[in-house]
Design a protein around this motif. Structure first.
Motif, PDB file in Angstrom:
ATOM      1  N   GLY A  35      21.681 -23.296  -1.413  1.00  0.00           N
ATOM      2  CA  GLY A  35      21.150 -23.489  -0.061  1.00  0.00           C
ATOM      3  C   GLY A  35      22.048 -24.374   0.787  1.00  0.00           C
ATOM      4  O   GLY A  35      22.251 -24.128   1.981  1.00  0.00           O
ATOM      5  N   PHE A  36      22.621 -25.400   0.165  1.00  0.00           N
ATOM      6  CA  PHE A  36      23.536 -26.295   0.871  1.00  0.00           C
ATOM      7  C   PHE A  36      24.764 -25.532   1.362  1.00  0.00           C
ATOM      8  O   PHE A  36      25.219 -25.714   2.497  1.00  0.00           O
ATOM      9  CB  PHE A  36      23.952 -27.452  -0.043  1.00  0.00           C
ATOM     10  N   ILE A  37      25.291 -24.658   0.512  1.00  0.00           N
ATOM     11  CA  ILE A  37      26.458 -23.869   0.901  1.00  0.00           C
ATOM     12  C   ILE A  37      26.116 -22.968   2.092  1.00  0.00           C
ATOM     13  O   ILE A  37      26.886 -22.859   3.047  1.00  0.00           O
ATOM     14  CB  ILE A  37      26.997 -23.052  -0.294  1.00  0.00           C
ATOM     15  N   ILE A  60      15.344 -24.358   2.418  1.00  0.00           N
ATOM     16  CA  ILE A  60      13.919 -24.035   2.269  1.00  0.00           C
ATOM     17  C   ILE A  60      13.732 -22.896   1.275  1.00  0.00           C
ATOM     18  O   ILE A  60      12.829 -22.937   0.440  1.00  0.00           O
ATOM     19  CB  ILE A  60      13.293 -23.692   3.636  1.00  0.00           C
ATOM     20  N   SER A  61      14.591 -21.881   1.344  1.00  0.00           N
ATOM     21  CA  SER A  61      14.466 -20.777   0.373  1.00  0.00           C
ATOM     22  C   SER A  61      14.704 -21.286  -1.039  1.00  0.00           C
ATOM     23  O   SER A  61      14.080 -20.808  -1.988  1.00  0.00           O
ATOM     24  CB  SER A  61      15.404 -19.623   0.709  1.00  0.00           C
ATOM     25  N   ALA A  86      16.257 -34.685   1.376  1.00  0.00           N
ATOM     26  CA  ALA A  86      17.377 -35.616   1.170  1.00  0.00           C
ATOM     27  C   ALA A  86      18.706 -34.866   1.189  1.00  0.00           C
ATOM     28  O   ALA A  86      19.693 -35.342   1.764  1.00  0.00           O
ATOM     29  CB  ALA A  86      17.199 -36.376  -0.148  1.00  0.00           C
ATOM     30  N   VAL A  87      18.749 -33.676   0.593  1.00  0.00           N
ATOM     31  CA  VAL A  87      19.970 -32.869   0.602  1.00  0.00           C
ATOM     32  C   VAL A  87      20.275 -32.406   2.025  1.00  0.00           C
ATOM     33  O   VAL A  87      21.430 -32.404   2.458  1.00  0.00           O
ATOM     34  CB  VAL A  87      19.857 -31.674  -0.375  1.00  0.00           C
ATOM     35  N   ILE A  88      19.257 -32.041   2.760  1.00  0.00           N
ATOM     36  CA  ILE A  88      19.441 -31.574   4.141  1.00  0.00           C
ATOM     37  C   ILE A  88      20.064 -32.671   5.010  1.00  0.00           C
ATOM     38  O   ILE A  88      20.801 -32.373   5.954  1.00  0.00           O
ATOM     39  CB  ILE A  88      18.097 -31.101   4.739  1.00  0.00           C
ATOM     40  N   GLN A  89      19.835 -33.927   4.667  1.00  0.00           N
ATOM     41  CA  GLN A  89      20.359 -35.023   5.472  1.00  0.00           C
ATOM     42  C   GLN A  89      21.878 -34.989   5.589  1.00  0.00           C
ATOM     43  O   GLN A  89      22.447 -35.502   6.539  1.00  0.00           O
ATOM     44  CB  GLN A  89      19.916 -36.377   4.905  1.00  0.00           C
ATOM     45  N   ILE A  90      22.545 -34.357   4.627  1.00  0.00           N
ATOM     46  CA  ILE A  90      24.007 -34.280   4.645  1.00  0.00           C
ATOM     47  C   ILE A  90      24.498 -33.430   5.817  1.00  0.00           C
ATOM     48  O   ILE A  90      25.540 -33.728   6.407  1.00  0.00           O
ATOM     49  CB  ILE A  90      24.538 -33.710   3.302  1.00  0.00           C
ATOM     50  N   THR A  91      23.746 -32.390   6.185  1.00  0.00           N
ATOM     51  CA  THR A  91      24.201 -31.459   7.217  1.00  0.00           C
ATOM     52  C   THR A  91      23.369 -31.472   8.495  1.00  0.00           C
ATOM     53  O   THR A  91      23.738 -30.810   9.458  1.00  0.00           O
ATOM     54  CB  THR A  91      24.211 -30.016   6.678  1.00  0.00           C
ATOM     55  N   THR A  92      22.291 -32.200   8.535  1.00  0.00           N
ATOM     56  CA  THR A  92      21.402 -32.116   9.691  1.00  0.00           C
ATOM     57  C   THR A  92      21.964 -32.836  10.916  1.00  0.00           C
ATOM     58  O   THR A  92      22.736 -33.789  10.794  1.00  0.00           O
ATOM     59  CB  THR A  92      19.998 -32.679   9.362  1.00  0.00           C
ATOM     60  N   THR A  93      21.566 -32.356  12.068  1.00  0.00           N
ATOM     61  CA  THR A  93      21.911 -33.031  13.319  1.00  0.00           C
ATOM     62  C   THR A  93      20.764 -33.921  13.783  1.00  0.00           C
ATOM     63  O   THR A  93      20.900 -34.633  14.768  1.00  0.00           O
ATOM     64  CB  THR A  93      22.226 -31.993  14.414  1.00  0.00           C
ATOM     65  N   PHE A  99      12.147 -34.855   6.269  1.00  0.00           N
ATOM     66  CA  PHE A  99      11.281 -35.410   5.225  1.00  0.00           C
ATOM     67  C   PHE A  99       9.823 -35.026   5.470  1.00  0.00           C
ATOM     68  O   PHE A  99       9.112 -34.656   4.540  1.00  0.00           O
ATOM     69  CB  PHE A  99      11.459 -36.928   5.104  1.00  0.00           C
ATOM     70  N   ALA A 100       9.387 -35.081   6.716  1.00  0.00           N
ATOM     71  CA  ALA A 100       8.015 -34.660   7.034  1.00  0.00           C
ATOM     72  C   ALA A 100       7.893 -33.143   6.921  1.00  0.00           C
ATOM     73  O   ALA A 100       6.957 -32.630   6.286  1.00  0.00           O
ATOM     74  CB  ALA A 100       7.634 -35.111   8.437  1.00  0.00           C
ATOM     75  N   ALA A 101       8.839 -32.422   7.512  1.00  0.00           N
ATOM     76  CA  ALA A 101       8.754 -30.960   7.546  1.00  0.00           C
ATOM     77  C   ALA A 101       8.805 -30.355   6.147  1.00  0.00           C
ATOM     78  O   ALA A 101       7.973 -29.509   5.800  1.00  0.00           O
ATOM     79  CB  ALA A 101       9.880 -30.390   8.415  1.00  0.00           C
ATOM     80  N   GLU A 102       9.762 -30.769   5.335  1.00  0.00           N
ATOM     81  CA  GLU A 102       9.909 -30.167   4.002  1.00  0.00           C
ATOM     82  C   GLU A 102       8.843 -30.657   3.032  1.00  0.00           C
ATOM     83  O   GLU A 102       8.409 -29.902   2.166  1.00  0.00           O
ATOM     84  CB  GLU A 102      11.298 -30.426   3.416  1.00  0.00           C
TER      85      GLU A 102
END
Length: 188
Positions: A35-37, A60-61, A86-93, A99-102
């Protein structure tokens, strides 16, 4: 004189469904890497095309597939969602919103899986559950983002099509991958 008696223990192999153990965490790590890729490539491309306003999250998938395979309880699903965030934090804007959404979306996915897999509709639960979970996560993200930056009409108009397009993509992806993952992991 005392006599020690040893009783033979019978150990039966069971699936890891319902427990977030090492096997479940390894599965989550592998799927989060994939997913990160996707986030780093496809997500970044979309983000670039929209000027950074929209960044779909394919992680998410990954957590939906993990929840489908592991069948965690609500607390464990929350942990899966928070690890994913936490993983999403690497790429999020938009830091920290995920954290709330996931967290919420992962718990909803666990509820859908628990309820749906006990019905005749279980063959389409990966599709339906992932669509609902992705859409819910995107809407929660959007509402928090709107509360933080304003511009509700413009932001909603820009984000909703991507939320639902990502929900469709994730739903198809999870439906296609669930059976091979289930087979590879020898799940009942």
């Amino acid at each position: 004189m005392t006599q020690n008696t040893t009783q033979a223990r019978t150990v039966t192999a069971t699936s890891d469904q319902g427990s977030l153990d090492i096997r479940g965490l390894v599965l989550l790590a592998i799927l989060l890497a994939a997913g990160f890729i996707l986030n780093f490539t496809v997500g970044r491309a979309i983000s670039g095309l929209t000027g950074g306003a929209i960044s779909p999250e394919f992680i998410i998938s990954a957590f939906c597939l993990t929840i489908l395979a592991v069948r965690p309880n609500l607390g464990q699903a929350l942990i899966i969602g928070l690890i994913s965030a936490a993983v999403i934090q690497i790429t999020t804007t938009s830091p920290f919103i995920d954290f709330a959404a996931e967290g919420i979306a992962a718990m909803v996915m666990a509820l859908i899986v628990k309820a749906g897999m006990a019905t005749p509709a279980k063959k389409v639960i990966p599709l339906i559950g992932t669509f609902v979970t992705t859409a819910l996560s995107g809407v929660i993200f959007m509402l928090i983002k709107i509360a933080l930056v304003g511009g509700a009409a413009q932001l909603a108009a820009a984000m909703l099509p991507v939320v639902f397009a990502t929900a469709v993509f994730n739903a198809i992806l999870c439906q296609a991958l669930y059976l091979p993952i289930r087979s590879a992991l020898k799940l009942d």
